[in-house]
Design a protein around this motif. Sequence first.
Motif, PDB file in Angstrom:
ATOM      1  N   SER A 161       8.030  84.403  26.511  1.00 48.00           N
ATOM      2  CA  SER A 161       7.124  85.550  26.350  1.00 48.00           C
ATOM      3  C   SER A 161       6.859  86.312  27.652  1.00 48.00           C
ATOM      4  N   PRO A 162       6.612  85.627  28.791  1.00 53.92           N
ATOM      5  CA  PRO A 162       6.381  86.407  30.021  1.00 53.92           C
ATOM      6  C   PRO A 162       7.588  87.282  30.381  1.00 53.92           C
ATOM      7  N   ILE A 163       8.804  86.780  30.077  1.00 54.92           N
ATOM      8  CA  ILE A 163      10.018  87.559  30.377  1.00 54.92           C
ATOM      9  C   ILE A 163      10.149  88.728  29.404  1.00 54.92           C
ATOM     10  N   VAL A 164       9.695  88.510  28.166  1.00 55.70           N
ATOM     11  CA  VAL A 164       9.743  89.590  27.164  1.00 55.70           C
ATOM     12  C   VAL A 164       8.887  90.767  27.634  1.00 55.70           C
ATOM     13  N   LEU A 165       7.702  90.480  28.151  1.00 55.31           N
ATOM     14  CA  LEU A 165       6.820  91.567  28.610  1.00 55.31           C
ATOM     15  C   LEU A 165       7.511  92.369  29.716  1.00 55.31           C
ATOM     16  N   LYS A 166       8.173  91.663  30.639  1.00 53.11           N
ATOM     17  CA  LYS A 166       8.879  92.367  31.731  1.00 53.11           C
ATOM     18  C   LYS A 166      10.051  93.190  31.183  1.00 53.11           C
ATOM     19  N   ALA A 167      10.763  92.619  30.202  1.00 53.72           N
ATOM     20  CA  ALA A 167      11.924  93.324  29.630  1.00 53.72           C
ATOM     21  C   ALA A 167      11.478  94.583  28.891  1.00 53.72           C
ATOM     22  N   LEU A 168      10.342  94.498  28.189  1.00 48.61           N
ATOM     23  CA  LEU A 168       9.846  95.683  27.480  1.00 48.61           C
ATOM     24  C   LEU A 168       9.555  96.799  28.488  1.00 48.61           C
ATOM     25  N   ASP A 169       8.964  96.425  29.623  1.00 43.42           N
ATOM     26  CA  ASP A 169       8.687  97.418  30.679  1.00 43.42           C
ATOM     27  C   ASP A 169       9.986  97.980  31.252  1.00 43.42           C
ATOM     28  N   LYS A 170      10.967  97.077  31.413  1.00 43.51           N
ATOM     29  CA  LYS A 170      12.251  97.498  31.999  1.00 43.51           C
ATOM     30  C   LYS A 170      12.946  98.520  31.086  1.00 43.51           C
ATOM     31  N   VAL A 171      12.898  98.266  29.782  1.00 45.47           N
ATOM     32  CA  VAL A 171      13.525  99.200  28.832  1.00 45.47           C
ATOM     33  C   VAL A 171      12.765 100.528  28.846  1.00 45.47           C
ATOM     34  N   LYS A 172      11.433 100.431  28.869  1.00 41.51           N
ATOM     35  CA  LYS A 172      10.608 101.653  28.869  1.00 41.51           C
ATOM     36  C   LYS A 172      10.930 102.501  30.099  1.00 41.51           C
ATOM     37  N   ALA A 173      11.126 101.827  31.240  1.00 41.67           N
ATOM     38  CA  ALA A 173      11.372 102.547  32.501  1.00 41.67           C
ATOM     39  C   ALA A 173      12.716 103.277  32.501  1.00 41.67           C
ATOM     40  N   THR A 174      13.639 102.885  31.621  1.00 40.86           N
ATOM     41  CA  THR A 174      14.943 103.577  31.581  1.00 40.86           C
ATOM     42  C   THR A 174      14.803 104.989  31.017  1.00 40.86           C
ATOM     43  N   GLY A 175      13.745 105.200  30.207  1.00 43.57           N
ATOM     44  CA  GLY A 175      13.599 106.498  29.543  1.00 43.57           C
ATOM     45  C   GLY A 175      14.587 106.678  28.395  1.00 43.57           C
ATOM     46  N   TRP A 176      15.257 105.585  27.985  1.00 43.55           N
ATOM     47  CA  TRP A 176      16.204 105.686  26.876  1.00 43.55           C
ATOM     48  C   TRP A 176      15.498 106.215  25.626  1.00 43.55           C
ATOM     49  N   SER A 177      16.116 107.182  25.006  1.00 45.46           N
ATOM     50  CA  SER A 177      15.609 107.670  23.731  1.00 45.46           C
ATOM     51  C   SER A 177      16.183 106.760  22.634  1.00 45.46           C
ATOM     52  N   LEU A 178      15.327 106.252  21.761  1.00 41.32           N
ATOM     53  CA  LEU A 178      15.776 105.285  20.760  1.00 41.32           C
ATOM     54  C   LEU A 178      15.592 105.824  19.345  1.00 41.32           C
ATOM     55  N   LYS A 179      16.700 105.941  18.631  1.00 46.69           N
ATOM     56  CA  LYS A 179      16.627 106.268  17.196  1.00 46.69           C
ATOM     57  C   LYS A 179      16.804 105.012  16.364  1.00 46.69           C
ATOM     58  N   ILE A 180      17.560 104.067  16.914  1.00 50.78           N
ATOM     59  CA  ILE A 180      17.896 102.847  16.155  1.00 50.78           C
ATOM     60  C   ILE A 180      17.864 101.639  17.093  1.00 50.78           C
ATOM     61  N   ILE A 181      17.290 100.536  16.594  1.00 51.96           N
ATOM     62  CA  ILE A 181      17.454  99.248  17.268  1.00 51.96           C
ATOM     63  C   ILE A 181      18.304  98.384  16.336  1.00 51.96           C
ATOM     64  N   ALA A 182      19.418  97.904  16.870  1.00 57.51           N
ATOM     65  CA  ALA A 182      20.377  97.153  16.056  1.00 57.51           C
ATOM     66  C   ALA A 182      20.443  95.717  16.579  1.00 57.51           C
ATOM     67  N   PRO A 183      19.682  94.810  15.971  1.00 60.77           N
ATOM     68  CA  PRO A 183      19.691  93.410  16.443  1.00 60.77           C
ATOM     69  C   PRO A 183      20.852  92.615  15.854  1.00 60.77           C
ATOM     70  N   ASP A 184      20.980  91.369  16.303  1.00 56.84           N
ATOM     71  CA  ASP A 184      22.077  90.510  15.837  1.00 56.84           C
ATOM     72  C   ASP A 184      21.730  89.732  14.565  1.00 56.84           C
ATOM     73  N   HIS A 185      20.483  89.817  14.111  1.00 56.08           N
ATOM     74  CA  HIS A 185      20.097  89.179  12.837  1.00 56.08           C
ATOM     75  C   HIS A 185      19.170  90.123  12.080  1.00 56.08           C
ATOM     76  N   GLY A 186      19.300  90.110  10.750  1.00 53.67           N
ATOM     77  CA  GLY A 186      18.349  90.849   9.922  1.00 53.67           C
ATOM     78  C   GLY A 186      18.625  92.343   9.910  1.00 53.67           C
ATOM     79  N   PRO A 187      17.662  93.115   9.378  1.00 54.38           N
ATOM     80  CA  PRO A 187      17.907  94.538   9.191  1.00 54.38           C
ATOM     81  C   PRO A 187      17.933  95.332  10.493  1.00 54.38           C
ATOM     82  N   VAL A 188      18.563  96.496  10.390  1.00 52.97           N
ATOM     83  CA  VAL A 188      18.611  97.472  11.483  1.00 52.97           C
ATOM     84  C   VAL A 188      17.329  98.296  11.433  1.00 52.97           C
TER      85      VAL A 188
END
Length: 404
Positions: free
Chosen positions: A204-231
């Motif tokens: 969990s502590p690493i997840v919080l850092k990763a969420l910040d890291k993704v946010k800092a990229t400024g990537w525009s997201l229309k879709i999140i495509a994980p390796d399990h379950g729905p898109v």
Amino acid sequence: MSNIFSAIKISDHVYWVGAIDWTIRDFHGYTTPHGSTYNAYLIMADKITLIDTVKAPFKDEMLARIKSVVDPSQIKYIISNHSEMDHSGSLASVIDIIKPEKVFASSAGVRTLQNMFHDQQGILPVADGETLSLGNMDLTFMETRMIHWPDSMITYLAKDEILFSQDAFGMHFATLERFNDEIPQAALEYEAATYYANIVLPYSPIVLKALDKVKATGWSLKIIAPDHGPVWRKDLGRIIELYSKWASQKPEAKAVIVYATMWHSTEKMAGAIAEALARAGVKVKLFSMNETHRSEVVYEVLNAGALIVGSPTLNNNILPQMADVMTYLKGLKPANLIGAAFGSYGWSGESVRDLEEILGKMKVEIAAPSVSVKHVPDNAVLDKCREMGETIAAALLKKVNGAQ
Ligand code: FEO
């Protein structure tokens, strides 16, 4: 023979080409009553690219889905975002069949894949932040080490604004519906939370850092495509917000009582503790490990503030079903919990001490004196159990309200 498997288009240039595992019921100790999917994605770029593969027995299903779009031999690149075998089990044989120009993984992923497929050389490392040209579009890689393996990385396709998130934001949920907006929200949130609790929680502590890291990229997201379950294609903010909440592990006014029982004495004690907690305004979930699977317990612990555990003594030990759930819980490292231990015994009575010791190793703050009883609890012992409930409730409500 006709092909019963089809790819599903998820964006202008990307198809889901994974496999549905309707029958799996156990993922190394995590019960999966609703099966799972192993998602792989085909990017129809100038350099046709496959993101991840599937568990070994599902290789033909994946290849059949790819064939519904393009001859698999046309695939030039394979990206391994995560080398756990539910995503890489078929990789070596798929490489042999497809013969892609290049296969990429994180540097840790290259090492892991070499350790798994000893004959498979030539997988190329990509660096954190590196961009790979597919000709008419680019992929960008981000390492997400320890979410939830050292090799884990995520991949962003700017052209279609898709984040291929490997296990993150996934769930073990076999469906023919491929998108989150085709499935009831409550079911999605339950399955995603159960997955988080049973797989991602220790990091969990690493997840919080990763969420910040993704946010800092400024990537525009229309879709999140994980390796399990729905898109995820609708309301992406909701699952991101839930990950942030689960990762923060902020305790709520909720107690989980977990016990096992031989002749119902420890069970009576659990009931008295539960009633007192509820009367004091704390939500309670009570689990007998004689009947409950460990995965259910962890789901409830995800947002709890107290963990109270009980066992009789059997052969100088806690009951084996309590040893099972305590081992599982300890490994998943739930944080910010208070707790206590209770139980009955016939003569030697080590169980309560042993449970307190495990709670200590889990960094659960012992917030009430333990209660133990020889054979069967009388009213005086049940009063002590009620006191335990009241003490834990007062400490928890103070903690939760103080944190607001
Ligand atoms: Fe779905 Fe960590 O593998």
